[in-house]
Design an enzyme around this catalytic site. Structure first.
Site, PDB file in Angstrom:
ATOM      1  N   LYS A 269       0.831  -1.212   0.000  1.00 55.11           N
ATOM      2  CA  LYS A 269       0.000   0.000   0.000  1.00 55.11           C
ATOM      3  C   LYS A 269       0.862   1.258   0.000  1.00 55.11           C
ATOM      4  CE  LYS A 269      -1.769   1.702   4.034  1.00 55.11           C
ATOM      5  NZ  LYS A 269      -1.479   3.127   4.182  1.00 55.11           N
ATOM      6  N   ASN A 270       1.849   1.291   0.887  1.00 54.53           N
ATOM      7  CA  ASN A 270       2.624   2.527   1.033  1.00 54.53           C
ATOM      8  C   ASN A 270       3.578   2.774  -0.131  1.00 54.53           C
ATOM      9  OD1 ASN A 270       1.276   3.011   3.350  1.00 54.53           O
ATOM     10  ND2 ASN A 270       2.989   2.616   4.746  1.00 54.53           N
TER      11      ASN A 270
ATOM     12  N   CYS B 106      -5.049  13.826  13.098  1.00 54.86           N
ATOM     13  CA  CYS B 106      -5.098  12.418  12.721  1.00 54.86           C
ATOM     14  C   CYS B 106      -5.077  11.645  14.013  1.00 54.86           C
ATOM     15  CB  CYS B 106      -3.873  12.121  11.885  1.00 54.86           C
ATOM     16  SG  CYS B 106      -3.507  10.405  11.728  1.00 54.86           S
TER      17      CYS B 106
ATOM     18  N   ARG C 111       0.815  14.853  12.892  1.00 52.26           N
ATOM     19  CA  ARG C 111       1.268  14.638  11.518  1.00 52.26           C
ATOM     20  C   ARG C 111       1.286  15.906  10.658  1.00 52.26           C
ATOM     21  NH1 ARG C 111      -1.042   8.819   9.649  1.00 52.26           N
ATOM     22  NH2 ARG C 111       0.782   8.827   8.311  1.00 52.26           N
TER      23      ARG C 111
ATOM     24  N   ILE D  60       2.759  18.843   7.912  1.00 52.51           N
ATOM     25  CA  ILE D  60       3.271  18.701   6.548  1.00 52.51           C
ATOM     26  C   ILE D  60       4.341  19.756   6.275  1.00 52.51           C
ATOM     27  CG2 ILE D  60       1.394  17.539   5.297  1.00 52.51           C
ATOM     28  CD1 ILE D  60       0.772  20.794   4.856  1.00 52.51           C
ATOM     29  N   ASP D  61       4.884  20.317   7.377  1.00 54.43           N
ATOM     30  CA  ASP D  61       5.855  21.406   7.212  1.00 54.43           C
ATOM     31  C   ASP D  61       7.074  21.001   6.362  1.00 54.43           C
ATOM     32  OD1 ASP D  61       6.272  19.701   9.491  1.00 54.43           O
ATOM     33  OD2 ASP D  61       7.911  20.991  10.108  1.00 54.43           O
TER      34      ASP D  61
ATOM     35  N   ASP E 135       4.625   0.952  11.938  1.00 52.68           N
ATOM     36  CA  ASP E 135       3.429   0.276  11.414  1.00 52.68           C
ATOM     37  C   ASP E 135       3.306  -1.171  11.882  1.00 52.68           C
ATOM     38  OD1 ASP E 135       2.641   2.558  10.163  1.00 52.68           O
ATOM     39  OD2 ASP E 135       3.144   1.926   8.132  1.00 52.68           O
TER      40      ASP E 135
ATOM     41  N   VAL F 201       8.134   7.442  16.609  1.00 52.83           N
ATOM     42  CA  VAL F 201       7.794   8.077  15.325  1.00 52.83           C
ATOM     43  C   VAL F 201       6.518   8.919  15.431  1.00 52.83           C
ATOM     44  CG1 VAL F 201       7.348   7.687  12.861  1.00 52.83           C
ATOM     45  CG2 VAL F 201       8.995   6.237  14.074  1.00 52.83           C
TER      46      VAL F 201
ATOM     47  N   ARG G  99      -8.513  -0.318   4.902  1.00 57.86           N
ATOM     48  CA  ARG G  99      -7.632   0.660   4.263  1.00 57.86           C
ATOM     49  C   ARG G  99      -6.303   0.015   3.852  1.00 57.86           C
ATOM     50  NH1 ARG G  99      -5.853   4.868   7.879  1.00 57.86           N
ATOM     51  NH2 ARG G  99      -4.551   5.167   6.058  1.00 57.86           N
TER      52      ARG G  99
END
Ligand code: UD1
Length: 416
Positions: free
Chosen positions: A22-23, A116, A121, A123-124, A305, A327, A397
């Protein structure tokens, strides 16, 4: 609302095949927007996240077609250069279209991803990369807009943290920039390497993917390409843990062992036996699960994950384990649900202390996020009695046909 119902206690046995990652496939689908030619992707898993990104690029004007596990995309003309709220709120990875759009069309507008459930999380780092490449970034009404007048210019970009998404987004922007871009302190995940291989098959010049410095020599245009997506290391790891907790003996097909090194090392410490053979791995569960300490880290460290799934395994260990999540800041929501099944877990900030218990018991629980949901399935497979998992959409997902695959290993699991 769909539920998964599991009657635990069956040691898993047999063979299971892992789907495409998926990733890896999400950024690769975003990268198909970099060319007007047709791209053909093989080994694409049918997951809600994949469907979401395919819907997003179709909404923008790309032509897409499925044939079994093969997806074709032709982004000849796009009439919208935007990812709206409905897409980004469903899936943060929608933000990955920004790099390709900015590179090819000089502009992109993407709704700001909100909070989230596994952490803030931000996005900088993505935005820092785009502005180093020369883009003007503005924000209005919850959207981020990036524009560049005379094309992006290659440069040196240092990431404060080796973010997977930022490395990918910047690679996709820089591939059509003028000159050389160096991403320093880049993420080293296998999915970055898969994206680089796809970009190079399109005619890009990316080197160093899989190391801390990725160099991208910009080219003026990219062409269509065919690509086979790498196997999903997290799906493989999830089946490995399921075999371990049930004391099973399974063969997992379609894995790249190298990608699973940290997971294999920890499972071996718990007493599981992992044997390499052919295109896969045989996993034999331990008679007695030994406690282990786990710290999540960027690749090649132990993957965040896989943290929830290994937590489930350690609830049954013969002693106490300490799990440290470095993380994401809020990734222990599964702990409370596992406690409903009899687990003894104490969470303090980024650390969870897991005291092994002799047995888990089935209960009604809910998936709180994708990997947390997988952890509940793993616990349910080892619990006595019936476990009923709600909010299965989180699990869908990232896991293709999970109940079918587990049933083929002998598990008693149904979707109702
Ligand atoms: C990707 C994976 C996700 C995995 C994660 C870490 C995909 C689609 N998702 O997510 O499954 O859990 O990598 O392996 O590939 N950060 C910042 N600023 C940024 C970007 C990230 O501070 O601009 C921080 C995040 O808050 C987080 C950490 O960096 O604490 C890691 O995030 P990142 O590597 O970016 O994860 P994603 O790419 O979102």
């Amino acid at each position: 609302m769909e539920k998964l119902v599991i009657r635990g206690g069956v040691p898993l046995s047999g063979r299971v095949r892992v789907s495409g990652a998926k990733n890896a496939v999400l950024p690769i689908i975003a990268a198909t927007l970099l060319t007007q030619d047709t791209c053909r992707l093989e080994g694409v898993p049918r997951l809600t996240d994949v469907k979401n990104i395919v819907d997003l690029i179709s909404h923008m004007g790309a032509e897409t077609g499925w044939e079994e596990e093969t997806l074709t995309v032709t982004a000849h003309r796009l009439h919208k250069l935007e990812a709206p709220y409905e897409c980004v709120s469903r899936m943060r990875a929608s933000f990955l279209i920004m790099g390709p759009l900015l590179a090819r069309f000089g502009q992109a507008r993407v709704c700001l991803p909100g909070g989230c459930n596994i952490g803030t999380r931000p996005i900088d780092l993505h935005l820092k990369g785009f502005s180093c490449l020369g883009a003007q970034i503005t924000r209005d009404s919850g959207y981020i807009e990036a524009r560049v007048k005379n094309g992006l210019k290659g440069t040196r970009i240092y990431l404060d943290f080796p973010s997977v998404g930022a490395t990918e987004n910047i690679m996709m922007a820089a591939v059509l920039a003028d000159g050389l871009t160096r991403i320093e302190n880049a993420a080293e995940e296998p999915e970055i390497v898969d994206l680089a291989n796809f970009l190079n098959a399109m005619g890009g010049r990316v080197s160093g993917a899989g190391t801390k410095v990725v160099s991208i020599e910009g080219v003026s245009a990219l062409k269509g390409a065919n690509h086979v997506v790498i196997p999903d290391r997290v799906e493989a790891g999830t089946y490995m843990v399921a075999a371990a907790i049930t004391g099973g003996d399974i063969y997992i097909d379609n894995v790249i062992t190298e990608h699973l090194k940290p997971v294999i090392a920890k499972l071996e410490e718990t007493g599981a036996k992992i044997l390499n053979g052919g295109q896969g791995l045989r996993v034999i569960g331990p008679e007695r699960i030994e406690p282990v300490n786990v710290m999540t880290l960027p690749y090649p460290g132990f993957p965040t994950d896989m943290q929830a799934q290994i937590t489930s395994l350690l609830t049954r260990a013969n002693g106490t384990s300490i799990i440290t999540e470095t993380v994401f800041e809020n990734r222990f929501m599964h702990a409370e649900e596992l406690a409903r099944m009899g687990a003894d877990i104490c969470v303090d900030g980024r650390t969870a202390i897991v005291k092994g218990v002799p047995g888990l018991c089935g209960a009604k629980v809910q998936a709180t996020d994708l990997r947390g949901g997988a952890a509940l399935i793993i616990a349910g497979l080892a619990a006595t009695g019936e476990t009923e998992i709600r909010f299965v959409h989180h699990i869908d997902r990232g896991y293709e046909s999970i109940e079918r695959k587990l049933s083929s290993l002998g598990a008693d699991i149904k979707r109702i």
